[in-house]
Design a protein around this motif. Sequence first.
Motif, PDB file in Angstrom:
ATOM      1  N   ARG A  88     -80.899  31.487  62.629  1.00 24.07           N
ATOM      2  CA  ARG A  88     -82.074  31.065  61.880  1.00 24.07           C
ATOM      3  C   ARG A  88     -82.981  30.225  62.774  1.00 24.07           C
ATOM      4  N   THR A  89     -84.274  30.516  62.708  1.00 25.76           N
ATOM      5  CA  THR A  89     -85.241  29.718  63.453  1.00 25.76           C
ATOM      6  C   THR A  89     -85.789  28.611  62.546  1.00 25.76           C
ATOM      7  N   GLY A  90     -86.621  27.761  63.116  1.00 25.78           N
ATOM      8  CA  GLY A  90     -87.191  26.661  62.343  1.00 25.78           C
ATOM      9  C   GLY A  90     -86.508  25.340  62.616  1.00 25.78           C
ATOM     10  N   SER A  91     -85.517  25.341  63.512  1.00 23.32           N
ATOM     11  CA  SER A  91     -84.796  24.109  63.833  1.00 23.32           C
ATOM     12  C   SER A  91     -85.203  23.612  65.216  1.00 23.32           C
ATOM     13  N   PRO A  92     -85.585  22.333  65.342  1.00 24.24           N
ATOM     14  CA  PRO A  92     -85.890  21.790  66.670  1.00 24.24           C
ATOM     15  C   PRO A  92     -84.707  21.905  67.627  1.00 24.24           C
TER      16      PRO A  92
END
Length: 229
Positions: free
Chosen positions: A166-170
């Motif tokens: 999943r993307t969206g995480s620093p």
Amino acid sequence: MPSPLPSLAAGIVFGLALAAPPGPMNAVIAEESVNNGWFAGARTGLGAMTADAVFFVCSLLGVVTFVERFPTIRAAMVGVGGLLMLYFSYGAASEVTDGMESVPTDGAASRAATGFRKAFVLALTNPYQILFWLTIGVGLLEPGRLDVLSYTPYVGADLAGLLVVRTGSPALIVGFFLGIGLWITGFPAALRAAQRRVASFTPIVAGGSALVLAGFGVVFLVDAVRTLL
């Protein structure tokens, strides 16, 4: 609250997968490593990674998209990159034909700084890096899913589906740059270790780097000319 460790680990794998395959950046890192030492090689890699950081910021600000919308500007950047690669290729080939007598003697820090500048400028004119940050890189902070290994150069199709995150995480971005950092320090170290064991390793690497840079330089120039015409 979900643990950031899986995203961090995935980012590291992603950074390594993109940094490791052969290309102009690794050719410059290899040449600097065998000719001027580990520090010069690692700092050369840092130049390429710094360009990635610049592209990341520019992607968030929309600058990369602006460049892509104007083919003439993009072609000019690619053409400059091609000319620089041919120039650096000539320098690497000269070191081989001259028996390595042309290695500079103005100090390790100065040579390392030269390698940093070479890689930084080449990376800024590399259309592959521009395209990456235009399409994939800027989406790393947006919620969604990313098939990490499918973007590995040359073998991505065979690795698709093996690592989807999943993307969206620093943490994913941090891991990505950590992965690149591991490569740009480990690759020069491996080259120096091999160099100590094989007497003819330096001219082989320098010659290979010259060929890679020349090949990519021609490809970039052809791409620039076709765009302008």
